[in-house]
Design an enzyme around this catalytic site. Structure first.
Site, PDB file in Angstrom:
ATOM      1  CB  SER A 142      -0.889   0.029   1.252  1.00  0.00           C
ATOM      2  OG  SER A 142      -0.103   0.300   2.410  1.00  0.00           O
ATOM      3  CG  ASP A 143       1.198   5.935  -1.265  1.00  0.00           C
ATOM      4  OD1 ASP A 143       2.192   6.065  -0.521  1.00  0.00           O
ATOM      5  OD2 ASP A 143       0.914   6.747  -2.163  1.00  0.00           O
ATOM      6  CD1 TRP A 144       5.144   4.982   4.837  1.00  0.00           C
ATOM      7  CD2 TRP A 144       4.800   3.765   3.005  1.00  0.00           C
ATOM      8  NE1 TRP A 144       6.157   4.048   4.748  1.00  0.00           N
ATOM      9  CE2 TRP A 144       5.968   3.293   3.635  1.00  0.00           C
ATOM     10  CE3 TRP A 144       4.370   3.143   1.833  1.00  0.00           C
ATOM     11  CZ2 TRP A 144       6.713   2.233   3.139  1.00  0.00           C
ATOM     12  CZ3 TRP A 144       5.123   2.081   1.332  1.00  0.00           C
ATOM     13  CH2 TRP A 144       6.269   1.636   1.981  1.00  0.00           C
TER      14      TRP A 144
END
Length: 823
Positions: free
Chosen positions: A234-236
């Protein structure tokens, strides 16, 4: 592409992965998928698994620490990299980034960004390659190949539709299936097919009603149709759903450990809300990644020796920048006969170099791509090295927008203070910003942290009123000299957690100081709490604004310098508040009074060259009044030397990867702000040059593919045989030069395709070099997909029937040869 090394899995990987999986209980597996901290996964010794480290790119490798104490090479921005139109050069860029990753013990580079320049207002476009999916895919293939052939993993990002920054955490992008397939998914498909990327990063946004970290349908497209077999991170902070995420194929939710996996995933399995089978599939992909990068015992990494040493990285950075610069305009000054560029060094008695960015180089855009290089060569540095005291510098304008992190004149360090009052060892700072993201120095435990202490000395350069301020959510105590100038809390509301981390700065005190004074400074910061959902992070800043100059005086001084010079070079730029991750641009204007400055200088000296130091398009209302315009993007740490090279005769190698409008109101796609949470991509497939060609009466400043040379090129012949186009080009000028041969396809007039079809589509290109009089013939493959469209009625690719025109030329609006093919 045939000589690219695509690392293959070893036969023993499957058995090793199953053996390691068998040693793990559910809790361990869930923790592996949850991450250890901001940048690492957990180690599982009993499975032979070490921790793996990921790090932000794409213009450098930061590593685990966002600090000047751990410097990194700063490469030209991705818009610059792609402007080379040269996959082999980009492959070398990948090798350099892999070498940096290996040096910093990084296993996975969080790059490349392959979202598209849908609208020129996109604030993060400097981090992406192009408005065109084919060019994006070709450049990204080389980038991924260059990194992974050295044994470091990449992650294609941000899957998919993260083409703007406004409300990126909550926006639902409504994208038609044809536009998704032909534009936004196409680079992911191309990379997967050609170079087998080991990772993908799923985006913050939603697409057509489903958040991308839990988008089962689009993950199935990536894995089942495109053949992607890597891991999905995932993106952060983007992972929001435990069950939906694991069942859609989200393997790693970052940053750890406070994610939707871990204990939440264990509970979901125990309660029967999801199956452990999904967990096992995700763990298998993580273990396969570990095997590939050498993090799993008992098997050899996919690349036996992770060795990507680059013998002279500074020279390579200079070459990349030089070959990315786009000569957009090159006319003879009033009264002259020859184009103003290149300058002849022995004929330049005095060069007026003007603009704040000429002395303080803008080498990269803002946000997570930021790195700290050890050295930066500004335009002033580069031109002074080449021309000596013949260069006269004038600031020209004051680009002050708001209080910024303390910089010039400050010698600062930062350290944490334990709960018992003990101060740990300090670390140096590049400026007044402290960014301990996901860690505390000295591996201090969160419960043992009391506050952060920033201190040092400010050597005053200018007499006058100096403004000091603070940034960061928490309690601040700011001491300048022996005076407490502020003590109190700082708080503000925002939906973007990164905005909450970083800013804005707030003015706290104004002090009159004398030049030469050495003033002790001390800034104590106690955060209200650590950012929720993230490992312990401390982010705050000491802010400072020096005395503001009289801009009328600055412009007058610049005009005077220009009037007395043989040539005036004006460097204009955006700022960190103009182009950055986290927000889009409200307009395309240059900040401050830079347009006024250029107009005044050009009126004083017709031999004016403007260097445009931006990551993406800006309006240039003065373009007709200057002799030359050179686009240098964000050129990385060696940009100043490359600028001197190009101004004094080295071929500017770049071509535009996105169409530049004259005015924002002319641009065909400008909507980046959602309405009621949705952003509708109503333009369908018509973005960039595809859209411009549909609009009568509108002409951009510069077309896609545009870029001038210091020599002349004649396109002599085009033949099409089978699935190849052969183009013969001759250098008919007086110097060795570099050309990018571009091939476009056009369907026959009147073809009836659901949703319409573009006038031209890029189908191939080749970067060549030739000496005066030399002829070069290039063979450019024509892919079957270039003759197809996505039929929403059939949910499949269909060939556009009839005759197609194959055209070759210098840009999409300058096509010099044509041939016909039948489909």
């Amino acid at each position: 592409m045939s000589d690219w090394t695509i690392p293959a899995d070893r036969p023993e990987y499957a058995a090793a992965v199953e053996a390691a999986l068998a040693t793990m209980d559910l809790e361990t597996k869930a923790d592996l998928l949850a991450g250890l901290d901001m940048w690492r996964t957990i180690a599982v010794p009993e499975a032979g698994l070490r921790s793996m480290t990921v790090s932000d790119g794409p213009i450098g490798v930061r590593g685990r620490r966002w600090t000047v104490a751990d410097p990194s090479l700063a490469l030209p921005s991705p818009t610059a990299q792609a402007a080379s139109w040269d996959p082999e050069l980009v492959r070398r860029i990948g090798n350099l980034l892999a070498a940096e990753s290996i040096r910093k013990d990084v296993d996975v580079l969080l790059a490349p960004t392959i979202n598209l320049h849908r609208s020129p207002l996109g604030g993060r476009h400097f981090e992406a390659f192009s408005e065109d999916p084919y060019l994006t895919g070709r450049i990204a293939q080389a980038y991924v190949a260059g990194v992974q052939e050295c044994g470091v993993a990449t992650t294609m990002k941000h899957y998919v539709g993260n083409d703007a920054e406004t409300d990126r955490f909550t926006v639902d992008n409504i994208i038609g299936e044809r536009a998704l397939r032909e534009l936004y998914l196409r680079p992911f498909e191309m990379i997967t097919a050609a170079v087998r990327p080991w990772g993908v990063m799923t985006a913050y946004n939603s697409v057509n009603g489903h958040t991308m970290t839990a988008h089962k349908e689009l993950m199935a497209v990536l894995r089942d149709e495109f053949g992607f077999d890597g891991f999905n991170v995932s993106d952060w902070g983007a992972a929001r759903h435990t069950v939906e995420g694991i069942e859609a194929g989200l393997d790693l939710a970052m940053p750890g450990p406070f994610t939707v996996y871990g204990a939440d995933l264990v509970a979901a399995v125990r309660e029967g809300r999801t199956s452990e089978t999904y967990v096992d599939d995700a763990v298998r992909r993580m273990l396969t990644l570990a095997a590939r990068v050498g993090a799993l015992e008992g098997v050899e990494a996919a690349v036996s020796e992770r060795n990507a040493a680059v013998t002279d990285p500074e020279s390579l950075l200079r070459e990349i920048a030089q070959r990315s610069f786009v000569l957009a305009q090159n006319d003879a000054p009033e009264g002259g006969e020859a184009a103003i560029l290149p300058l002849k060094a022995d004929a330049v008695r005095r060069l007026a170099l003007i603009g704040p960015a000429a002395a303080k180089a803008r080498i990269l855009g803002g946000g997570s791509a930021t790195v700290f290089p050890t050295t930066v060569v500004s335009p002033l540095d580069g031109l002074t090295a080449a021309l000596g005291d013949r260069v006269e510098y004038a600031q020209g304008v004051d680009l002050f927008e708001q209080i910024e992190a303390a910089g010039k004149g400050f010698d600062l360090k930062a350290r944490p203070v334990r709960a018992d009052g003990t101060e740990l060892d300090p670390e140096p700072l590049a400026n007044g910003d402290v960014k301990w993201m996901g860690y505390l120095p000295g591996d201090l435990a969160r419960d043992d942290f009391r506050l952060a202490l920033l201190d040092g000395v400010f050597t005053v350069a200018e007499t006058g009123d100096h403004v000091f301020g603070t940034r960061g959510l928490g309690h601040h105590k700011l001491v300048i000299g022996d005076e407490v100038v502020f003590e109190g809390d700082q708080d503000y509301a925002t939906d973007d957690p990164f905005e909450a981390f970083f800013g804005p700065g707030i003015e706290r005190a104004t002090l009159h100081l004398e030049a030469g004074q050495e003033i002790p400074v001390r800034h104590e910061f106690t955060p209200f709490s650590f950012p929720p959902g993230f490992p312990p992070s401390v982010l705050f800043g000491l802010m400072h604004t020096p005395p503001r100059p009289d801009e009328d005086r600055l412009i007058a001084e610049a005009v005077e310098a220009a009037r007395d010079a043989d040539v005036a070079v004006v460097v204009v730029s955006t700022t960190a508040l103009t182009e950055s991750e986290g927000f889009d641009r409200p307009d395309l204007r240059l900040p401050g009074r830079q347009d006024e400055l250029v107009a005044a200088v050009a009126a004083a000296n017709p031999s004016t060259v403007v260097v445009v130091n931006t990551g993406s398009p800006v309006e240039m209302p003065w373009s007709d009044d200057v002799a030359a315009i050179l686009l240098t993007w964000f050129p990385g740490q060696g940009g100043g030397n490359a600028l001197a090279d190009v101004l004094l005769g080295a071929e500017p190698g770049g071509r535009l990867t996105t169409t530049w409008p004259r005015r924002l109101e002319d641009a065909p796609v400008v909507k980046v702000v959602p309405e009621k949470g949705e952003l509708h991509y109503d333009e369908g497939i018509f973005i960039g040059y595809r859209a411009w060609e549909q609009r009568d009466g509108y002409e951009p400043a510069y077309w896609f593919g545009h870029g001038l040379s210091y020599t002349e090129w004649t396109y002599e012949d085009l033949t099409v045989a089978g699935d190849e186009a052969r183009v013969r080009v001759r250098n008919t000028g007086a110097v060795t030069g570099r050309e990018v041969v571009q091939v476009y396809l056009s369907p026959e007039s009147g073809v009836d395709i659901e949703g319409g079809i573009e006038t031209h589509r890029l189908a191939g290109f080749a970067a060549i070099e030739a000496a005066p009089g030399e002829t070069v013939e290039v063979t450019i493959p024509l892919e079957e997909r270039s003759f197809q469209f996505w039929s929403e009625a059939h949910r499949a690719w269909r060939t556009v029937p009839g005759a197609w025109t194959v055209a070759a030329g210098r840009n999409v609006a300058d096509l010099r040869l044509q041939a016909q093919v039948k489909q």
